[in-house]
Design an enzyme around this catalytic site. Structure first.
Site, PDB file in Angstrom:
ATOM      1  N   TYR A 135       6.344 -28.421  13.654  1.00  0.00           N
ATOM      2  CA  TYR A 135       5.560 -28.833  14.991  1.00  0.00           C
ATOM      3  C   TYR A 135       5.901 -30.369  14.903  1.00  0.00           C
ATOM      4  O   TYR A 135       5.401 -31.251  14.112  1.00  0.00           O
ATOM      5  CB  TYR A 135       4.238 -28.577  14.558  1.00  0.00           C
ATOM      6  CG  TYR A 135       3.671 -27.251  14.415  1.00  0.00           C
ATOM      7  CD1 TYR A 135       4.456 -26.212  14.891  1.00  0.00           C
ATOM      8  CD2 TYR A 135       2.440 -26.896  13.843  1.00  0.00           C
ATOM      9  CE1 TYR A 135       4.171 -24.885  14.759  1.00  0.00           C
ATOM     10  CE2 TYR A 135       2.075 -25.559  13.583  1.00  0.00           C
ATOM     11  CZ  TYR A 135       2.876 -24.493  14.234  1.00  0.00           C
ATOM     12  OH  TYR A 135       2.505 -23.233  14.093  1.00  0.00           O
ATOM     13  N   SER A 188      -2.888 -18.083  18.525  1.00  0.00           N
ATOM     14  CA  SER A 188      -2.947 -17.830  19.995  1.00  0.00           C
ATOM     15  C   SER A 188      -4.076 -16.827  20.444  1.00  0.00           C
ATOM     16  O   SER A 188      -3.926 -16.094  21.022  1.00  0.00           O
ATOM     17  CB  SER A 188      -1.569 -17.556  20.566  1.00  0.00           C
ATOM     18  OG  SER A 188      -0.849 -18.780  20.545  1.00  0.00           O
ATOM     19  N   LEU A 194      -6.501 -17.145  22.034  1.00  0.00           N
ATOM     20  CA  LEU A 194      -6.971 -17.319  23.436  1.00  0.00           C
ATOM     21  C   LEU A 194      -5.755 -17.214  24.607  1.00  0.00           C
ATOM     22  O   LEU A 194      -5.730 -17.365  25.678  1.00  0.00           O
ATOM     23  CB  LEU A 194      -7.564 -18.883  23.653  1.00  0.00           C
ATOM     24  CG  LEU A 194      -8.538 -19.178  22.810  1.00  0.00           C
ATOM     25  CD1 LEU A 194      -9.126 -20.338  23.076  1.00  0.00           C
ATOM     26  CD2 LEU A 194      -9.932 -18.084  23.422  1.00  0.00           C
ATOM     27  N   ARG A 254      -2.586 -18.160  24.588  1.00  0.00           N
ATOM     28  CA  ARG A 254      -2.046 -19.507  24.961  1.00  0.00           C
ATOM     29  C   ARG A 254      -2.687 -20.225  25.854  1.00  0.00           C
ATOM     30  O   ARG A 254      -2.291 -21.020  26.751  1.00  0.00           O
ATOM     31  CB  ARG A 254      -0.640 -19.185  25.359  1.00  0.00           C
ATOM     32  CG  ARG A 254       0.388 -18.562  24.379  1.00  0.00           C
ATOM     33  CD  ARG A 254       1.568 -18.482  24.356  1.00  0.00           C
ATOM     34  NE  ARG A 254       2.478 -17.390  23.628  1.00  0.00           N
ATOM     35  CZ  ARG A 254       2.683 -17.972  22.406  1.00  0.00           C
ATOM     36  NH1 ARG A 254       2.463 -19.075  21.928  1.00  0.00           N
ATOM     37  NH2 ARG A 254       3.054 -16.909  21.579  1.00  0.00           N
ATOM     38  N   GLY A 255      -4.145 -20.178  25.998  1.00  0.00           N
ATOM     39  CA  GLY A 255      -5.022 -20.588  26.877  1.00  0.00           C
ATOM     40  C   GLY A 255      -5.331 -19.883  28.107  1.00  0.00           C
ATOM     41  O   GLY A 255      -6.410 -20.587  29.104  1.00  0.00           O
TER      42      GLY A 255
END
Length: 327
Positions: free
Chosen positions: A55, A202, A204, A206-207
Site C-alpha cells: 500500500y 471491503s 462496504l 468499496r464504498g
C-alpha cells in the site's frame, strides 16, 4: 467495543480499521488527517489495524507505525507480504519464496518501527511456490518472535487446508459483503471446520454500499473504482437498484446505509471481523457505531435475498486481478 476471536487464541475488536486508502487507490491522502483517524479509532475501542507492504509502496506501513508510537501495546497489528512492487509503484508479480518471505518481514518490521507483527498475511498465493514452503518460512518467523500469528488472503479451500496442516492459520482475509457473497459457498465452511477466523475486507463494497456513488460520475477521476467492473456504466445503475433495500432498512433503524451493511456482515458469525477502510473521521465514526445497530431476522433475510449470489452486476475485480484470487 465487543471483542471477537480469530482462531482459538487471537482476540481483537469486533471491527477493525483498514488503512489502505490512506496511501493509495482511493484518491489523494492526507497524512495528518490519517494519523488523527487512526488515533480516534483506538480511542473508540478499535484494536485491530490492517495494512500491507504494497500500500503506497511502503508508505502505509510507515504511516501506521507513526500512528502507533506510544500506543503499540493496545493494538493487534496486521500486515501482508507477497505483492512485489518497484519503488516507482510498478507491479512486479507475486512472490511466496521463503527467502522473500523473510526479507519482506524484516522490511515491514523496520517500516512499522516494531519488533513483532501480530498477524502476518500472505497477500496473494504464489502459484509457483508450494504453500507448505511459504508457510513453513512464516512459521520459522513465529518461532523467532518476529510474528505472532499467520494469515492468508484470497486463498482457496485446498490451499487453506494445506497451509493449516503446515502451521495453524489464525485468519483468512477475503472480500466479503452484501455484494460479494462468494465465500459463503466453500470458504466459510472450510474456515469453520478448521477453526480459522474470517476477516472480510471491503465490507462496504468499496464504498458502494454507503450510497455515496449513485452514478459513475460521482467517482473521482483518480479513484480506483473508475476501473472496477461493478462501477462501470450499465452495472452501477443496476446495482443502485439493489441498494434501495439497504437504504430502506437504514431508514427504519434511523441509521446510515453503511451501518446497515456492516451490521449485516457482523451478524453472519462471531468468527467474522470486518475491516472497513477509511481516511475520513466522519466515516470512521459512522462505521464504528455500526456495532450498535441490531438487525432483526426479517431485516437480515430481506438484505440477504436482495443481494443473493448472482444478483450483483459485474465482477468484483478486472480479469487480471481475478486470476490471483481463490488459488
Amino acid at each position: 467495543m465487543e471483542q471477537r476471536k480469530l482462531g482459538p487464541d487471537l482476540t481483537v475488536s469486533a471491527l477493525g480499521l483498514g488503512c489502505m486508502g490512506m496511501s493509495e487507490f482511493y484518491g489523494e491522502g492526507d497524512d495528518a488527517e490519517s494519523l488523527n483517524v487512526i488515533h480516534r479509532a483506538l480511542d473508540l475501542g478499535v484494536t485491530f489495524i490492517d495494512t500491507a507492504d504494497m500500500y503506497g509502496v511502503g508508505h502505509n506501513e510507515e504511516l501506521v507505525g507513526r500512528a502507533l508510537k506510544g500506543r503499540r501495546d493496545s493494538v493487534i497489528l496486521a500486515t501482508k507480504f507477497g505483492h512485489m512492487r518497484a519503488p516507482t509503484g510498478e507491479r512486479l508479480g507475486i512472490n511466496g519464496r521463503p527467502d522473500y518471505v523473510r526479507k519482506a518481514c524484516d522490511a515491514s518490521l523496520q517500516r512499522l518501527g516494531v519488533e513483532r507483527i501480530d498477524l502476518y498475511y500472505q497477500h496473494r498465493v504464489d502459484p509457483n511456490v508450494p504453500i507448505e514452503d511459504t508457510v513453513g518460512e512464516m512459521s520459522r518467523l513465529v518461532e523467532e518472535g518476529k510474528i505472532g500469528f499467520l494469515g492468508l488472503s484470497e486463498a482457496g479451500p485446498q490451499t487453506i487446508r494445506r497451509a493449516h496442516a503446515t502451521w495453524p492459520i489464525a485468519a483468512l482475509q477475503t472480500e466479503y459483503s452484501l455484494w460479494s457473497r462468494d465465500p459463503e459457498a466453500d470458504i466459510l465452511p472450510t474456515l469453520r471446520e478448521l477453526g480459522i477466523g474470517f476477516v472480510p475486507y471491503s465490507p462496504l463494497g468499496r464504498g458502494f454500499l454507503t450510497g455515496r456513488f449513485p452514478t459513475r460520475e460521482a467517482i473521482p477521476e483518480d479513484d480506483y473504482r473508475r476501473t472496477a467492473p461493478r462501477f462501470a456504466e450499465g452495472n452501477i445503475e443496476k446495482n443502485r437498484q439493489l441498494l434501495r433495500t439497504v437504504e430502506g432498512v437504514a431508514e427504519r433503524h434511523a441509521a446510515r446505509p453503511s451501518q446497515v451493511a456492516l451490521a449485516w456482515v457482523l451478524a453472519q458469525g462471531e468468527d467474522i471481523v470486518p475491516i472497513p477502510g477509511t481516511k475520513r473521521m466522519k466515516y470512521l465514526e459512522e462505521n464504528t457505531d455500526s456495532v450498535n445497530v441490531t438487525l432483526s431476522a426479517d431485516d437480515l433475510a430481506e438484505l440477504s435475498e436482495t443481494f443473493a449470489p448472482g444478483k450483483v452486476s459485474g465482477e468484483r475485480y478486472g480479469e487480471a486481478s481475478l486470476k490471483m484470487v481463490g488459488l
